[in-house]
Write an enzyme that holds these catalytic residues in place. Structure first.
Site, mmCIF file in Angstrom:
data_model
loop_
_atom_site.group_PDB
_atom_site.id
_atom_site.type_symbol
_atom_site.label_atom_id
_atom_site.label_comp_id
_atom_site.label_asym_id
_atom_site.label_seq_id
_atom_site.Cartn_x
_atom_site.Cartn_y
_atom_site.Cartn_z
ATOM 1 N N PRO A 22 0.808 -1.229 0.000
ATOM 2 C CG PRO A 22 -0.880 -1.597 1.574
ATOM 3 C CD PRO A 22 0.432 -2.144 1.107
ATOM 4 N N PRO A 232 9.232 48.298 10.557
ATOM 5 C CG PRO A 232 8.189 47.589 12.509
ATOM 6 C CD PRO A 232 7.899 48.005 11.099
ATOM 7 C CG ASP A 255 17.251 53.145 4.509
ATOM 8 O OD1 ASP A 255 18.027 53.573 3.642
ATOM 9 O OD2 ASP A 255 16.251 53.767 4.919
ATOM 10 C CE LYS A 277 21.175 58.476 4.101
ATOM 11 N NZ LYS A 277 20.077 57.695 3.522
ATOM 12 N N GLY A 308 13.487 51.902 5.989
ATOM 13 C CA GLY A 308 12.972 51.431 7.266
ATOM 14 C C GLY A 308 11.821 52.299 7.751
ATOM 15 N N GLY A 309 10.812 51.671 8.337
ATOM 16 C CA GLY A 309 9.655 52.414 8.819
ATOM 17 C C GLY A 309 8.820 52.952 7.681
ATOM 18 C CG ASP A 310 5.728 56.367 6.268
ATOM 19 O OD1 ASP A 310 4.768 55.735 5.811
ATOM 20 O OD2 ASP A 310 6.031 57.518 5.907
ATOM 21 C CB ILE A 313 7.821 59.052 9.693
ATOM 22 C CG1 ILE A 313 6.349 59.329 9.382
ATOM 23 C CG2 ILE A 313 8.113 59.305 11.171
ATOM 24 C CD1 ILE A 313 5.361 58.570 10.240
ATOM 25 C CB THR A 338 6.288 55.011 11.640
ATOM 26 O OG1 THR A 338 7.449 55.695 12.079
ATOM 27 C CG2 THR A 338 5.148 55.241 12.616
ATOM 28 C CB ALA A 339 10.163 52.665 14.698
ATOM 29 C CG MET A 394 16.989 57.904 14.669
ATOM 30 S SD MET A 394 17.160 58.870 13.139
ATOM 31 C CE MET A 394 15.730 59.964 13.267
#
Length: 481
Positions: A22, A232, A255, A277, A308-310, A313, A338-339, A394
């Site tokens: 089988p 994020p 980024d 950066k 990264g994020g938006d 922003i 955004t973060a 930041m």
């Protein structure tokens, strides 16, 4: 991932199944989805295999195959369910470099059989490296419902036009855009609805239009740029539009803070360029990034600027937008999470709350050149009156200076602060403190970038998950009681 997914053709020597019971029948049935014939080595065949032999789909071979019977096979499945025999077959196959699968014996396998979603020319294979076959079956059931039953018909129709497209358009961006337009447009919809005649006419029209534009230098298509918010870090927080842009990109400029899982969604052939950066260490100056975007787009490429994020922003997306518009390059902006919003969602604390915060203000934790912010553009005394949330990006290295300036503006000493490092990522960390504690100890957070700091009464609301708390005196303890 311990196995690499690959598709195998059965045009030459047929695959071999060892065993006549089988389990061997189940594996033979699976192979016959793509193979015209399967050789089965066994002393006898069960009723299902006997029926397949009568139909000419199975050819019985002597039991206990040796090297000559295994050599050159595209695939061997040993399903005798006899431990020593399965091990012998696997050893011979491995020595000959023939892919071998032994059901439920992953240590003997060099090939895994996936769960398959079959749409004719479109095949989706799902594997779990033998770790969770039931999960693979569940995913298969889900995909069976998600994928259109005529998807294979669409692929077959497209295949009939490949030579014509190759003869009409040079390989590269123009050709791929044509196919994207076909698969995203009315031609594909017509085929999926069973109207092949209309689908053919529409594909004809698209090919003629693309060939005409491609052969007319004056109308040669310019590239386009997508400014895409990568969020994020968690790829599941990307928008569907962002994913589609990544799948269409010829070039991706990304980024430093873009997560690896996000980059994996890019088209395999895409050129990936890091322009990341970090504070005080710009690997690629902004004017060079702008120039790269313009140059790649003018070369007719589809470019994704992954930020990264938006993008708008603290992402310098506005500068890139201006540079592209100045060169009359088509650009589209795709927002990202955004973060600050991601950190609040992870903590499950609202940035605005009817009882404690009516507004939210996003600010950068440093100015040009890495200096601590002066906040000259803000009325900090008005914000200190309460009912406001301040989200600082930041601000890890300048957090103590920021806290001191907020105290000088009238923010109360015990006002809660939560700092979140790597919001939404597996290595996320959270630290709770107060403005006075942060102002008196620049290193008290013990966090690294990227991180956001949330100042305000909302930071004292109950948070989901573990939060490290830094206490300095009784007032702080009361703030988090």
């Amino acid at each position: 991932m311990r196995t690499f997914p690959i598709f195998v053709r059965f045009d030459g020597k047929p695959p071999l199944v060892v065993g006549g019971g089988p389990l061997a029948a189940i594996k033979t049935r699976l192979l016959l989805k793509r193979a015209d014939r399967v050789d089965v080595a066994a002393e006898g065949l069960n009723p299902e295999l006997s029926s397949l032999e009568a139909e000419g789909k199975v050819v019985m071979q002597p039991a206990h195959p040796d090297m000559d019977q295994i050599r050159g096979r595209p695939l061997v499945i040993s399903a005798t369910e006899i431990e020593d025999e399965d091990a012998r077959i696997a050893e011979i196959a491995r020595a000959l470099g023939v892919p071998v699968n032994v059901p439920d014996r992953p240590a003997l396998c060099t090939a895994a059989l996936p769960a398959i979603v079959d749409r004719g020319e479109v095949t989706v294979a799902i594997g779990t490296s033998a770790a969770a076959p039931v999960l693979a079956q569940r995913l298969r059931a889900w995909l069976e419902n998600e994928l259109h039953p005529r998807l294979g018909d669409l692929a077959e129709l497209a295949g009939q036009f490949r030579e014509r497209v190759a003869g009409s358009l040079a390989e590269g961006t123009g050709r791929r855009r044509l196919w994207e337009k076909i698969f995203d447009g009315p031609a594909a919809q017509a085929m999926l609805h069973g109207d092949e005649e209309t689908a053919r006419k529409l594909i004809d029209r698209e090919i003629e239009s693309a060939a005409s534009a491609g052969n007319d230098a004056a109308h040669a298509p310019h590239g386009r740029v997508f400014l895409v918010g990568a969020g994020p870090g968690d790829p599941e927080l990307l928008t569907m539009k962002a994913i589609r842009a990544l799948k269409a990109a010829d070039v991706v400029l990304y980024d430093k803070l873009v997560g690896d899982g996000v980059l994996e969604l890019a088209r395999r052939e895409a050129e990936l360029i890091s322009v990341g950066k970090a504070k005080g260490a710009h690997s690629v100056p902004q004017p060079e990034i702008n120039a790269l975007l313009v140059a790649r787009a003018k070369a007719g490429r589809t470019v994704v600027r992954l930020k990264g994020g938006d993008p708008f922003i603290f992402g310098r997306g506005g500068e890139e937008l201006d540079a592209l518009r100045a060169e009359n390059i088509a650009v589209e902006v795709i927002p990202g999470v955004t973060a600050g919003a991601a950190a609040a969602a992870s903590l499950q604390i609202p940035l605005t709350h009817r009882d404690v915060s009516h507004t939210v203000t996003f600010v950068s934790g440093h100015e040009a050149g890495g200096k601590a912010p002066s906040f000259e553009h803000l009325d900090l005394k008005a914000l200190a009156s309460g009912n406001n949330t301040l989200v600082v990006y930041m601000g890890v290295t300048t957090g103590a200076v920021i806290a001191q300036r907020l105290l000088e503006a009238g923010f109360r000493e015990a006002l809660p602060v939560i700092a979140v490092e790597n919001a939404s990522r597996p290595n996320e960390r959270r630290v709770a403190t107060t403005i006075s504690t942060l102002a008196n100890d620049a290193d008290s957070l013990g966090l690294n970038s990227p991180a956001v700091l949330i100042f305000g009464e909302v930071a004292g609301l109950p948070a989901a998950g573990a939060v490290e708390t830094i206490l300095a005196h009784e007032e702080v303890a009361r703030a988090y009681a």
